[in-house]
Write an enzyme that holds these catalytic residues in place. Sequence first.
Site, short mmCIF file in Angstrom:
data_model
loop_
_atom_site.label_atom_id
_atom_site.label_comp_id
_atom_site.label_asym_id
_atom_site.label_seq_id
_atom_site.Cartn_x
_atom_site.Cartn_y
_atom_site.Cartn_z
N GLY A 100 6.46 -4.35 -13.52
CA GLY A 100 6.96 -3.47 -14.57
C GLY A 100 6.02 -3.23 -15.72
CD GLU A 147 7.91 -9.96 -7.14
OE1 GLU A 147 8.38 -10.77 -6.36
OE2 GLU A 147 8.57 -8.98 -7.56
N GLY A 149 2.59 -3.98 -9.62
CA GLY A 149 2.22 -2.84 -8.79
C GLY A 149 1.38 -1.87 -9.60
NE ARG A 150 4.43 2.28 -13.31
CZ ARG A 150 5.02 3.27 -12.63
NH1 ARG A 150 4.36 4.38 -12.43
NH2 ARG A 150 6.25 3.14 -12.18
CB CYS A 178 7.59 28.45 -1.29
SG CYS A 178 6.13 28.88 -0.33
CE1 TYR A 229 5.87 2.14 -7.06
CE2 TYR A 229 4.70 1.88 -9.14
CZ TYR A 229 5.46 1.35 -8.12
OH TYR A 229 5.81 0.02 -8.15
C1 LIG Z 1 8.52 -2.23 -7.51
C2 LIG Z 1 8.62 -3.66 -7.65
C3 LIG Z 1 7.61 -4.38 -8.29
C4 LIG Z 1 6.41 -3.74 -8.90
O1 LIG Z 1 6.75 -2.95 -9.98
P1 LIG Z 1 5.64 -2.24 -10.91
O2 LIG Z 1 6.45 -1.53 -11.91
O3 LIG Z 1 4.86 -1.34 -10.04
O4 LIG Z 1 4.80 -3.33 -11.48
C5 LIG Z 1 7.74 -5.76 -8.35
N1 LIG Z 1 8.81 -6.40 -7.83
C6 LIG Z 1 9.82 -5.73 -7.24
C7 LIG Z 1 10.97 -6.47 -6.69
C8 LIG Z 1 9.76 -4.35 -7.14
O5 LIG Z 1 10.77 -3.68 -6.56
#
Ligand SMILES: *Cc1c(COP(=O)(O)O)cnc(C)c1O
Length: 417
Positions: A239, A275, A277-278, A353, A382
């Site tokens: 997050g 965890e 991601g972004r 379109c 994403y």
């Molecule tokens: C999507 C997700 C993440 C990663 O979230 P980011 O906002 O990309 O850091 C981590 N844990 C879980 C369970 C997720 O669904």
Amino acid sequence: MTVRALRPEGPAWERVSQALRGQASGEQPVCAYVYDLGALVERVEAVRAALPQRCELYYAVKANGHAAVLSTLARYVEGFEVASLGEIDKALAAGASRLAFSGPAKTDAQLTGALRAGLGLLNVESMHELRRVGLIGARLGVRVPVALRVNRRAGGLAGALRMAGTATQFGVDETLLAEALELARALPAVALRGFHLHAASNNLDAAAHTSFVADSVAWCLRQAARHRIDLDVIDVGGGIGVAYTGGEGFDLPGFAAGLAIATDQLPPGVRLVFELGRFLVAEAGWYAAEVLDLKCTHGRHFAVLRGGTHHFRLPAAWGYSHPFAVLPVEAWRYPFVRPQVRAMCVDAVGELCTPRDVLARQVWVERLRIGDILVFPLAGAYGWEISHHDFLSHPHPAQLVLDRQPSRQPDRQPGWP
Ligand SMILES: *Cc1c(COP(=O)(O)O)cnc(C)c1O
């Protein structure tokens, strides 16, 4: 306030623009994702260096599942967070040593596959799922390490999307905590290791993130004491956000400094898992599309691209204008005058379109010609992953990977620990 086209600088931009210029001499108009592994390594090294020793870093595969991204990250993170068998396959192919499996709708086949893959941690999201894990684990003869995902009453986190502290499909409601823990205890195949509290997406407020983590740690320790749980894992999810439209980014050093307060509370042996991601991959990806046409209707100017939201859906999904840079291309394919606009605002729109196919609105360009390339940075997370690739059946973008050997060896090797 007028938003201007970006003027990026620096080694990553040099690499990316050079790669795109290389594409521009081809037969087809340019349309590509560019992943810069050098930028990726820089980012993950910075995050690693900032996190206190007691923290573990997982990568959330759904942000970007490109094989080169995964195999690069596998060398720097403790494990991968996955949410499907497809992601498990990709993670294992990339050399992931440990997995954490989340998702609110796991099927029996997925649970079985995940347990067979020998995952490190199963983030269980409901009572029914807990019972099924107990059953499938017993059938396979394994004891499943489980973190219970809890949607707390309080302790949420603001961001672009919220998963906890409010009504969502994620986790077990906190009011059911005692019942869920009792159930977990009664299932011989379930080894309850801790809690999973992923709460938000794209939070830019480092102080709020620090408080969220500190509060999560305190809450987990309280629950572990109250319910006599042998706590091993506090998983605070991801997050951490990216400032897509400029302004202050997430203050990583500030966050890291604040984290020490949370990690000081941790009893020996308890792991604090992130965890991300972004935040790990956004900066390493760029989306590029050639201008196919320029037009003006009802007084508004449009740059029509070979590409669009079917490749890069994020700005449309979140309703913002994604910044771009203009990469001038001198080559011109036609025997007639090259159309251009000068010193005005344009909307960057795609080849679909539908009038919804918009990547950016009202961006000031000094000069834009048909045949130039618009380059959208911060597209590594994403971007391609969440887009509806086959709507209208246009060819997919090229996926260019710029490989650059990392400046030094990672301090943690695959297989850790
Ligand atoms: C999507 C997700 C993440 C990663 O979230 P980011 O906002 O990309 O850091 C981590 N844990 C879980 C369970 C997720 O669904």
